[in-house]
Every structure is written in structure tokens, then in C-alpha cells.
Design a protein around this motif. Structure first.
Motif, mmCIF file in Angstrom:
data_model
loop_
_atom_site.group_PDB
_atom_site.id
_atom_site.type_symbol
_atom_site.label_atom_id
_atom_site.label_comp_id
_atom_site.label_asym_id
_atom_site.label_seq_id
_atom_site.Cartn_x
_atom_site.Cartn_y
_atom_site.Cartn_z
ATOM 1 N N VAL A 118 0.849 -1.188 0.000
ATOM 2 C CA VAL A 118 0.000 0.000 0.000
ATOM 3 C C VAL A 118 0.890 1.245 0.000
ATOM 4 C CG1 VAL A 118 -1.746 1.267 1.330
ATOM 5 C CG2 VAL A 118 -1.796 -1.231 1.267
ATOM 6 N N GLN A 119 0.506 2.226 -0.786
ATOM 7 C CA GLN A 119 1.210 3.508 -0.806
ATOM 8 C C GLN A 119 0.295 4.567 -0.211
ATOM 9 O OE1 GLN A 119 2.510 4.762 -4.683
ATOM 10 N NE2 GLN A 119 3.098 6.783 -3.994
ATOM 11 N N GLU A 120 0.836 5.300 0.749
ATOM 12 C CA GLU A 120 0.084 6.381 1.383
ATOM 13 C C GLU A 120 0.854 7.672 1.166
ATOM 14 O OE1 GLU A 120 0.171 4.680 5.267
ATOM 15 O OE2 GLU A 120 -1.685 3.577 4.961
ATOM 16 N N ASP A 121 0.191 8.679 0.628
ATOM 17 C CA ASP A 121 0.843 9.958 0.368
ATOM 18 C C ASP A 121 0.630 10.904 1.533
ATOM 19 O OD1 ASP A 121 1.885 9.285 -2.155
ATOM 20 O OD2 ASP A 121 -0.074 9.613 -3.072
ATOM 21 N N ASP A 122 1.700 11.533 1.957
ATOM 22 C CA ASP A 122 1.683 12.497 3.055
ATOM 23 C C ASP A 122 2.263 13.796 2.509
ATOM 24 O OD1 ASP A 122 3.148 13.968 5.331
ATOM 25 O OD2 ASP A 122 1.872 12.547 6.423
ATOM 26 N N SER A 166 5.622 9.995 -0.222
ATOM 27 C CA SER A 166 5.037 8.657 -0.288
ATOM 28 C C SER A 166 5.594 7.770 0.813
ATOM 29 C CB SER A 166 5.327 8.017 -1.644
ATOM 30 O OG SER A 166 4.623 8.687 -2.661
ATOM 31 N N GLN A 167 4.703 7.090 1.502
ATOM 32 C CA GLN A 167 5.049 6.128 2.534
ATOM 33 C C GLN A 167 4.493 4.780 2.093
ATOM 34 O OE1 GLN A 167 6.646 7.276 5.608
ATOM 35 N NE2 GLN A 167 6.933 8.940 4.149
ATOM 36 N N TYR A 168 5.241 3.701 2.355
ATOM 37 C CA TYR A 168 4.807 2.374 1.937
ATOM 38 C C TYR A 168 4.529 1.501 3.155
ATOM 39 C CZ TYR A 168 6.470 3.984 -2.532
ATOM 40 O OH TYR A 168 6.658 4.718 -3.667
ATOM 41 N N ARG A 169 3.485 0.689 2.999
ATOM 42 C CA ARG A 169 3.087 -0.240 4.055
ATOM 43 C C ARG A 169 2.895 -1.605 3.415
ATOM 44 N NH1 ARG A 169 -2.137 -1.070 5.512
ATOM 45 N NH2 ARG A 169 -2.742 0.905 4.549
ATOM 46 N N ILE A 170 3.320 -2.649 4.114
ATOM 47 C CA ILE A 170 3.150 -4.006 3.603
ATOM 48 C C ILE A 170 2.276 -4.787 4.578
ATOM 49 C CG2 ILE A 170 5.248 -4.914 4.684
ATOM 50 C CD1 ILE A 170 5.607 -6.516 1.998
ATOM 51 N N GLU A 171 1.346 -5.537 4.037
ATOM 52 C CA GLU A 171 0.458 -6.364 4.834
ATOM 53 C C GLU A 171 0.647 -7.819 4.416
ATOM 54 O OE1 GLU A 171 -3.415 -4.880 3.894
ATOM 55 O OE2 GLU A 171 -3.029 -2.925 4.803
#
Length: 123
Positions: free
Chosen positions: A89-93, A98-103
Motif C-alpha cells: 500500500v502507498q500512502e501519500d503524506d 510517499s510512505q509504503y506499508r506491507i500487509e
């Protein structure tokens, strides 16, 4: 925004994680040809930070992106298996970019229904 999700294969578990080629546009530095490798700082569901190297082939029309670096350590730490699913998942701040999260997800059966649950055994 979900970048991709993929069920893990034997190669993903033992060597490196290859992901869909059509998702390489998510990593602008690779897409623009500035580099064949870029380090990504990624947080898991427990807020632990991992550094994955996102790479692509140097030659050819099929860039075939993959993750290496701490990828195999992440797999081992979370106890991931073939068939488990990884969601990036990419979350823009506006301040941090861009910040990345892995699930990490595992298919389980609950009341006769198959669902994807977070893998939190070791993560």
C-alpha cells in the motif's frame, strides 16, 4: 492506495519477491530509468520498519521488478508460506511524501467462509 497484492510462490519465499510488471510505475525512480535499484522503507502492520531493495532488469523490454534486501528476513520473521498473500500500500503524506506499508495475509476458514486474515504470528 493499494499498489498490488500477490499470492506468494516458492521463489517469493526462498529467493526474492517479484511483483506485477504493470505496477512498476509506482516507483518513479525506476520508471524514469534513473536507477535500476531503489531502496524502499516499508512499515508492516506492527509498525516495524523494513528496507527492501526494489530492482529491475537492466536490459530488455520486460523489466521484471522484484524486492530483495530485507525481504527474506521479513518472510522468515512473519512465518510466511507459499499461498499467503502480500499487499503493498502507498500512502501519500504532504509533508513526508510517499510512505509504503506491507500487509501479510493468510487464507483461513471462519464459519465455513474463506477470508484473508492478517498474519500476526511473529510480526
Amino acid at each position: 492506495m493499494e499498489i498490488f497484492n500477490k499470492a506468494l510462490t516458492k521463489t517469493d519465499i526462498n529467493v526474492r519477491f517479484s511483483f506485477p510488471t504493470n505496477r512498476i510505475e509506482c516507483f518513479a525512480e525506476l520508471e524514469e530509468g534513473q536507477s535500476h535499484s531503489v531502496d524502499l522503507t516499508v512499515k508492516d502492520s506492527r509498525q516495524r520498519v523494513w528496507t527492501f531493495s526494489c530492482r529491475k532488469r537492466r536490459n530488455g523490454s520486460h523489466p521484471k521488478p522484484w524486492l530483495s534486501g530485507e525481504w527474506l528476513r521479513f518472510v522468515k520473521h512473519c512465518g510466511l508460506k507459499i499461498g499467503d498473500k502480500v499487499v503493498m500500500v502507498q500512502e501519500d503524506d504532504q509533508f513526508l511524501g510517499s510512505q509504503y506499508r506491507i500487509e501479510a495475509k493468510r487464507r483461513i476458514i471462519v464459519l465455513g467462509q474463506a477470508i484473508w486474515a492478517d498474519v500476526l504470528v511473529n510480526c
